[in-house]
Structure formats: structure tokens, C-alpha cells
Design a protein around this motif. Structure first.
Motif, mmCIF file in Angstrom:
data_model
loop_
_atom_site.group_PDB
_atom_site.id
_atom_site.type_symbol
_atom_site.label_atom_id
_atom_site.label_comp_id
_atom_site.label_asym_id
_atom_site.label_seq_id
_atom_site.Cartn_x
_atom_site.Cartn_y
_atom_site.Cartn_z
ATOM 1 N N PHE A 1 0.839 -1.200 0.000
ATOM 2 C CA PHE A 1 0.000 0.000 0.000
ATOM 3 C C PHE A 1 0.878 1.256 0.000
ATOM 4 N N SER A 2 1.937 1.246 0.803
ATOM 5 C CA SER A 2 2.779 2.449 0.836
ATOM 6 C C SER A 2 3.532 2.626 -0.485
ATOM 7 N N GLN A 3 3.822 1.516 -1.162
ATOM 8 C CA GLN A 3 4.461 1.641 -2.484
ATOM 9 C C GLN A 3 3.519 2.289 -3.501
ATOM 10 N N ILE A 4 2.234 1.913 -3.417
ATOM 11 C CA ILE A 4 1.238 2.493 -4.336
ATOM 12 C C ILE A 4 1.147 4.009 -4.106
ATOM 13 N N ILE A 5 1.117 4.393 -2.835
ATOM 14 C CA ILE A 5 1.010 5.829 -2.524
ATOM 15 C C ILE A 5 2.256 6.570 -3.010
ATOM 16 N N LYS A 6 3.406 5.964 -2.748
ATOM 17 C CA LYS A 6 4.664 6.610 -3.161
ATOM 18 C C LYS A 6 4.691 6.801 -4.684
ATOM 19 N N LYS A 7 4.321 5.770 -5.385
ATOM 20 C CA LYS A 7 4.323 5.837 -6.867
ATOM 21 C C LYS A 7 3.386 6.929 -7.368
ATOM 22 N N ALA A 8 2.217 7.022 -6.713
ATOM 23 C CA ALA A 8 1.231 8.013 -7.145
ATOM 24 C C ALA A 8 1.727 9.437 -6.866
ATOM 25 N N LEU A 9 2.359 9.622 -5.717
ATOM 26 C CA LEU A 9 2.763 10.978 -5.332
ATOM 27 C C LEU A 9 4.105 11.391 -5.932
ATOM 28 N N ASP A 10 4.995 10.414 -6.067
ATOM 29 C CA ASP A 10 6.383 10.741 -6.438
ATOM 30 C C ASP A 10 6.906 9.667 -7.393
ATOM 31 N N PRO A 11 6.340 9.622 -8.627
ATOM 32 C CA PRO A 11 6.643 8.498 -9.530
ATOM 33 C C PRO A 11 8.124 8.342 -9.839
ATOM 34 N N GLU A 12 8.881 9.435 -9.780
ATOM 35 C CA GLU A 12 10.311 9.301 -10.106
ATOM 36 C C GLU A 12 11.176 9.098 -8.864
ATOM 37 N N SER A 13 10.520 8.998 -7.723
ATOM 38 C CA SER A 13 11.210 8.765 -6.456
ATOM 39 C C SER A 13 12.361 9.761 -6.237
ATOM 40 N N LEU A 14 12.049 11.023 -6.427
ATOM 41 C CA LEU A 14 13.080 12.050 -6.215
ATOM 42 C C LEU A 14 13.155 12.455 -4.746
#
Ligand SMILES: Cc1cc2nc3c(=O)[nH]c(=O)nc-3n(C[C@H](O)[C@H](O)[C@H](O)COP(=O)(O)OP(=O)(O)OC[C@H]3O[C@@H](n4cnc5c(N)ncnc54)[C@H](O)[C@@H]3O)c2cc1C
Length: 480
Positions: free
Chosen positions: A457-470
Motif C-alpha cells: 500500500f505504501s508503495q502504491i502511494i509513493k508511486k502516485a505521489l512521487d513516480p520518479e522517487s526524487l
């Protein structure tokens, strides 16, 4: 010829236009400071390893608009960045793993509004907890958030790790103390949660940022709950013959609906290490310190009931002196020369929380794992139970090795083996990975073990908010 770093400065001209040239720093000494936190591993490796990760630049914004512009700059130029408060985290959360930009929020320390009718204060998130409390005290109020890093950590840092202070049994964690949050999201947009938290107007999204360790956004402002300074605050110490008796007495106090502001139970080792060595106690056993605060009449009524519960559990009344002395010096045992921070020893805290029926097993499994599993290194384990609720409690265990391998690779392996034993003892017996220090990098590898569903679930949120993981990559088990 002495090099001046002018090419580097040229690169950051756009940032200078946002915050002013004096607030864009590329000095090596500042980079060093901003590269580390208080985690044992960070400090150990900083001195062992060439090319320890460091930021390219440190920026000091003074308002939300500047934070938004800095985030937009990072997005356009694909630069990694992270937020930093006091830098007193102890899990590597604020280490700029991939270099890039550190947004240091210490200039964002303004008190925006004190509401004396609804008892709230609106502040910028970079304010040190100590400065916020001092302001409130001058006006007759308090936030009642007193973590041991009170002097060094910022409000935004505590929100990001969902921190806990010593009066948590009555006032809760920081997530219980905040009504509303303002956050700059990784796409540069502003998020503001609804003005009140207890509503039925869709989910309360502010909760997403408590404990997110700056991986979902940068907290810029918070509306916090405040309280009147108490008419009375009292403390008393009791001696229990063993840990089991102490936990049971504490449990009864909490489940019977009493409301102590402080409940703190030391195991036998911590009783010796802290209360004998630092406060002159001359008895063996487990000391429990209890405190009440608020209106005098209510405090006194609660004291009477709580003390009788302690007596029924064979607690020996040690009086007020030791307990008041502890309160007055409550932060001292966390800092040199009394704590291990500056010692050349290996140490870590692995605080956890669980329901009452599980917590004692976790404690004994951890203790056995450390002391028996690492006997050849004379490993020491000690703990205190410091945050109590009507459903369970948490404890703050420390392991200590005064001697460890001189080879850094072996030392690091040993450190991680001990963490494995401790964290698995918690997870496998119904606890969590951590209670208030957060995950950072230190506990990354356990995030799947504690709950695969939670992790996904936290990976989904991270991807949605910060897709490039900057934003703050490699923390909370998210991204590498
Ligand atoms: C001696 C000592 C005692 C301690 N005692 C306690 C205690 O009693 N209770 C407790 O809860 N903790 C305690 N801690 C741990 C530490 O103080 C907390 O983890 C605190 O939350 C860190 O705050 P900071 O401002 O220093 O954050 P930093 O170390 O600067 O950052 C910690 C994390 O929060 C993120 N972050 C910081 N500010 C923001 C922001 N505005 N927006 C988004 N992300 C942000 C960072 O990116 C990083 O991931 C202690 C630490 C020490 C060294």
C-alpha cells in the motif's frame, strides 16, 4: 591555487533567486553536517568510508511558497531532495543517499497564530519543539510534547516520524496533537487537510504524513493542540520486585481508566544503570515512576486510586524525591557523558509497542536473543516501558557492545545480526518494527516482514505521489 567552487555555485543560481544567495550553501563543512544524523551506523561509517553520501547543496527556505518553488526546481532538473529538521533522527532518515539537495527547514520557525479560545497554535514546521514550548509557556500554555530530543528536533521531524514524548500516556503521540497539516507534495502542489480532524468528510488525509519520514511530501505548517499549564503536576516512584509485577500494575492503572501523564517502568538493568547510577537509588528491582497533572482536585483523586493499585501489586512507595529529580533531569540520561552517543561502543534502540498480552514475551525474547545470542561479545540489553495506553504499552530497549570487531565489514554485519534478532522477536510475537524513532534506512528490510499488505500500500502511494522517487529515496523501505 585554492579552488573556490564557483562552477558549483553557477549551477544553483536559480535556487539563489528563490531563497537569496546567503541561503544556498555549498560549503564542505555544512555538507558534512547535513550528511549525518544520530544513528550509530551513520556516525560510524562517516568516519570509516571515503565518499560518504552528501548533498550537493543545502537550501534554507523561509516560507511555503519558497519550498514549492524548490520542489518544482528539483522536479524540472530531476534532482533528488529531502527535508531536514533538527537532524537528530537516529535511523538515517535524513541522509541524502543519492546526493542532491537538502531543504533545511530551520528558518521556517514562525508562530503564525495562537488561538486562545479553541486552544490551538498554528506554526511553521521547522520550529524546534523547545522554542515552540517556550513561546507557549510565556503565554500560560503548553503543548505537552516532551521527547528526549526536545532541544534538538523540529516539529516537522516529530510529525514525520510520528514521535512520542514522555507525557504520552495522557497526551498521546504527536499525531494526537495535530489538527491540521499543510504539505508541499512532490509534484509541487500544496495539500492542506481539512481544518478539523474529527469529521466525516472523506478520509482524513493528513494521517498519511505522520510517520511517512518525508517520503510523501514536505510538511510546512501544522495546527497543533495546546493546553493550559497544569495547576498541579506531581510525580512519585514505586519499587516493584520484578518486571512482570510492574507491567501488571501499569496495565491495571491504564485499563481502569486512570489518566497518568507519566508512567515509566525500568527493568532491573535500567533501574541500576539509570536510577542507581544517576539518581542515587540504593535498592534493587524495577522502579515505576508515575505522574499526574491538571486541576489539583482531579490530580489528587487520581493519585489516591493509582497509589492504592500500586500497593495492591506490592509496590514499595519510594516517595516523591527520586521521581521529581528524574523529571527535572529527564533528558540528561540520553546525552553524554551519561549515554553512549559519544562512546566508541556499538549501540542501538529498537523501541516497539504491542498489546498487553504480547509485550512481555517480546521483551524476554529480545533480551534472550541479545544476551545469549551474542554472549561472546558480552552484549548487554536493557529497557524501560515508557508509553502506556489502555490497550497496551511500548518499551525502549537498548543493546550495547563495548567491544566489537575492528574490521568495519564485520562490525556492520554484527550490528545487523543483532537488529535482526530484536526486530524479528518483536514482529513474530505481535509487535511492530518501531514505535517512535521511525524506519529511516535502519529498519528498511523489515517493512515487508511486518506486513506485506501495508508495504504494498505504501508503495502504491509513493508511486502516485512521487513516480520518479526524487523525494528522500531509500527510506521507509521505499525505492533503493
Ligand atoms: C538523544 C535523542 C533522544 C531522542 N528521544 C526521542 C523521543 O523521546 N521521542 C521521539 O519521538 N524521538 C526521539 N528521538 C528521535 C528524533 O528526535 C526523532 O526521530 C525526531 O522526529 C527527529 O526530528 P528532527 O527534526 O531531528 O528530524 P530529522 O532528523 O531532520 O529528520 C528525520 C526524518 O524526518 C524527515 N523530515 C524532517 N522534517 C520534515 C518535514 N518538515 N517534512 C517532511 N519530512 C521531514 C526527514 O526527511 C527524515 O526522514 C531522539 C533522538 C535523540 C538523538
Amino acid at each position: 591555487m585554492k579552488k573556490c567552487g564557483c562552477f558549483e555555485k553557477n549551477q544553483w543560481y536559480e535556487l539563489e533567486k528563490i531563497v537569496g544567495s546567503e541561503y544556498v550553501i555549498t560549503d564542505q563543512s555544512e555538507k558534512d553536517v547535513q550528511s549525518i544524523d544520530v544513528w550509530w551506523m551513520t556516525r560510524y561509517c562517516f568516519f570509516q568510508q571515503e565518499n560518504f553520501p552528501q548533498p550537493s547543496v543545502i537550501v534554507f527556505p523561509e516560507n511555503t511558497d519558497q519550498v514549492r518553488k524548490i520542489v518544482q526546481f528539483c522536479l524540472i532538473h530531476k534532482i533528488h531532495y529531502l527535508a531536514r529538521g533538527g537532524g537528530a533522527g537516529d535511523g538515517g532518515g535524513s541522509i541524502p543517499l543519492k546526493g542532491g539537495l537538502v531543504i533545511d527547514l530551520k528558518r521556517m520557525d514562525k508562530i503564525i497564530e495562537l488561538n486562545e479560545r479553541s486552544l490551538t497554535v498554528r506554526v511553521q514546521a521547522g520550529i524546534l519543539q523547545k522554542h515552540l514550548e517556550e513561546f507557549l509557556n510565556r503565554k500560560g500554555y503548553t503543548m505537552n510534547h516532551f521527547p528526549a530530543s526536545f532541544n534538538t528536533s523540529a516539529l516537522g521531524g516529530f510529525i514525520s516520524t510520528n514521535g512520542t514524548g514522555v507525557l504520552s500516556s495522557k497526551y498521546g503521540k504527536i499525531s494526537d496533537m495535530v489538527h491540521q497539516l499543510e504539505v508541499v507534495l512532490p509534484n509541487g502542489n500544496l495539500f492542506k487537510s481539512l481544518p478539523v480532524r474529527l469529521h466525516s468528510t472523506g478520509p482524513d488525509y493528513s494521517r498519511l504524513f505522520f510517520g511517512a519520514e518525508g517520503t510523501f511530501g514536505i510538511i510546512t505548517e501544522a495546527l497543533c493542540k495546546i493546553h493550559y499549564l497544569p495547576e498541579k503536576r506531581s510525580f512519585r516512584a514505586f519499587l516493584l520486585s520484578n518486571l512482570q509485577k510492574g507491567i501488571e500494575a501499569g496495565r491495571q492503572i491504564m485499563v481502569k481508566g486512570l489518566n497518568p501523564c507519566l508512567l515509566r517502568l525500568y527493568d532491573e538493568y535500567d533501574t541500576r544503570h539509570i536510577l542507581q547510577k544517576q539518581y542515587g537509588l540504593e535498592k534493587e528491582g524495577c522502579v515505576l515512576i508515575i505522574g499526574f497533572d491538571g486541576m489539583k482536585k482531579i490530580v489528587e483523586a487520581q493519585e489516591e486510586v493509582a497509589y492504592s493499585i500500586l500497593e495492591q501489586n506490592e509496590g514499595e512507595d519510594l516517595g516523591e524525591k527520586l521521581a521529581v529529580n528524574w523529571w527535572d533531569n529527564r533528558y540528561r540520561s540520553y546525552y553524554p557523558p551519561l549515554d553512549y552517543i559519544c562512546e566508541p561502543w556499538m549501540t542501538a534502540v529498537m523501541d516497539t509497542v504491542a498489546p498487553y498480552e504480547k509485550i512481555e514475551t517480546i521483551y524476554w525474547e529480545m533480551k534472550k536473543g541479545v544476551e545469549e545470542g551474542f554472549k561472546s561479545w558480552n552484549a548487554i540489553f536493557h529497557a524501560h516501558f515508557s508509553h502506556w495506553y489502555d490497550w497496551g504499552t511500548s518499551f525502549y530497549p537498548t543493546f550495547l557492545l563495548k567491544d566489537f570487531p575492528s574490521n568495519p565489514h564485520e562490525a556492520i554485519r554484527l550490528y545487523n545480526q543483532i537488529l535482526d534478532i530484536c526486530v524479528q522477536a518483536s514482529i513474530q510475537n505481535g509487535g511492530v518494527v518501531n514505535e517512535h524513532h521511525g524506519i529511516g534506512m535502519r529498519f528498511n528490510r523489515f517493512m515487508k516482514d511486518v506486513s506485506e499488505e501495508n508495504y504494498q500500500f505504501s508503495q502504491i502511494i509513493k508511486k502516485a505521489l512521487d513516480p520518479e522517487s526524487l523525494l528522500n529515496p531509500g527510506k521507509l523501505g521505499l525505492g533503493e
